[in-house]
Design a protein around this motif. Structure first.
Motif, short mmCIF file in Angstrom:
data_model
loop_
_atom_site.label_atom_id
_atom_site.label_comp_id
_atom_site.label_asym_id
_atom_site.label_seq_id
_atom_site.Cartn_x
_atom_site.Cartn_y
_atom_site.Cartn_z
N LEU A 57 0.83 -1.20 0.00
CA LEU A 57 0.00 0.00 0.00
C LEU A 57 0.87 1.26 0.00
CD1 LEU A 57 -2.61 1.65 0.28
CD2 LEU A 57 -2.51 1.24 2.75
N ILE A 58 1.87 1.27 0.86
CA ILE A 58 2.76 2.43 0.97
C ILE A 58 3.48 2.66 -0.36
CG2 ILE A 58 4.84 3.31 2.09
CD1 ILE A 58 3.84 1.81 4.65
N ASN A 59 3.88 1.58 -1.01
CA ASN A 59 4.53 1.70 -2.31
C ASN A 59 3.56 2.24 -3.37
OD1 ASN A 59 6.95 0.73 -1.32
ND2 ASN A 59 6.54 -1.39 -1.89
N TYR A 60 2.31 1.75 -3.34
CA TYR A 60 1.29 2.24 -4.26
C TYR A 60 1.13 3.76 -4.10
CZ TYR A 60 -0.48 -2.51 -5.24
OH TYR A 60 -0.63 -3.81 -5.64
N LEU A 61 0.96 4.18 -2.84
CA LEU A 61 0.71 5.60 -2.57
C LEU A 61 1.90 6.46 -2.95
CD1 LEU A 61 -1.18 5.40 0.86
CD2 LEU A 61 -2.11 5.54 -1.46
#
Length: 351
Positions: free
Chosen positions: A75-79
């Protein structure tokens, strides 16, 4: 004695089993809570929700912790990717160029996950809109270049009319202009535009230019910055909505402006170089005379389509100026040919 030990051992095993069962249920609830927190973080994208999910995941057993932690890292990478691409598109939007659009499109290729699909589609739509803006700018530049070639050696003049529309006099004027094949620029008040939208639309449909004269003709320099912006933008937006155009200039009432007025919007301000003083009279003769006396190449002429005598003067004005070799153009055409177009937050008077 042996039987008693067996009974005690059985009871102990039972309670131990019950305790283990309770612990398992409690842990399953913790896992479910962590899963729910993860889903909330994916949905809201709030830092507080992400941090909350991380805290709950840390308390889990390694197997569950590893799985959910991996999901949170993703998720953090997506954001991070979405933020990077959004900034690239925003930077491109500030100064729309072909190279800027190409660079932003390369960044968009980073967003390939299903979770990023909606963001990617929104950013692509924004780029598509910027491509359209760029195409329109190219078209406008080509038209300006063509106009400059066609009008380079001609005497140009622009008729402008303030304070309308008026349901009685403005339709008369529109017929006169159409019959003479003369375009004009109308600076309409917002309150009159709201009252007579069909006339505003007719002005534009007949090939004239329609721009804002503010909402209700207040002297802008006497207003607060917030009031200045409201006066200018409210009328501009309504006029553009009715005409379907994107006119990016206005005329300040009384020709009154200062630095604050100009800085409230990205619009240009247009005043005049020939004032007919038509509001002073009750007959058309002095209006005609004033135009004949002061007309010159590159002039922007100020009149008002709310006065019957002003409208009555227009046929003779057109006849006289055509006889003197003038070509009638809109304000934007005049300033495009003579000054290379209008820049935001600048004021223009013609010549």
């Amino acid at each position: 004695m042996g039987l008693l030990l067996i009974v005690v051992a059985g009871v102990g095993a039972y309670y131990y089993g019950q305790e283990v069962h309770k612990q398992n249920i409690a842990y399953e609830k913790k896992v479910a809570k962590a899963e729910k927190a993860k889903e909330l973080a994916y949905s809201s994208r709030k830092t507080s929700d992400i941090d909350g999910a991380k805290k709950l995941i840390v308390e889990l057993h390694d197997k569950d912790k590893t799985s959910l932690s991996k999901s949170m890292t993703q998720l953090i990478n997506y954001l991070a990717d979405i933020d990077k691409v959004s900034k690239a598109v925003a930077k491109e939007h500030e100064n729309i160029t072909e190279d800027g659009i190409k660079e932003a499109e390369k960044e968009l290729e980073l967003l390939n996950a299903s979770y990023e699909k909606t963001d990617k589609e929104k950013l692509m739509k924004r780029l598509d809109a910027d491509k359209q803006v760029l195409a329109e700018r190219k078209k406008e530049a080509e038209q300006v270049a063509k106009m400059k070639d066609e009008l380079a050696n001609q005497k140009l003049i622009a008729l402008t009319f303030d304070d309308g529309p008026n349901p009685t006099t403005t339709p008369q004027l529109l017929k006169t202009l159409s019959a003479a094949n003369v375009p004009a620029t109308f600076f309409a008040l917002g309150e009159e535009t709201k009252a007579y939208p069909n006339i505003i639309k007719e002005e534009a449909d007949r090939g004239n230019e329609v721009a804002s004269h503010t909402w209700d003709h207040k002297d802008l320099v006497t207003l607060s910055a917030e009031q200045q912006k409201e006066e200018i933008e409210s009328a501009n937006q309504l006029v553009n909505q009715i005409t379907g155009k994107n006119v990016t200039f206005f005329r300040p009432p009384y020709g009154s402006y200062n630095k604050s007025v100009l800085s409230q919007t990205n619009l240009s301000a247009v005043n005049w170089s020939v004032d007919t003083n038509d509001w002073r009279y009750r007959t058309s003769a002095p209006v005609v005379q004033n135009v004949s006396t002061y007309a010159h190449d590159g002039a922007i002429i100020l009149m008002h389509d709310i006065h019957q005598w002003s409208v009555d003067a227009v046929p003779q004005i057109i006849q006289n100026l055509k006889a003197q070799g003038y070509t009638f153009v809109t304000v934007s055409t005049l300033l495009a040919v003579r000054d290379g177009g209008m820049k935001p937050q600048q004021v223009y008077f013609g010549r």
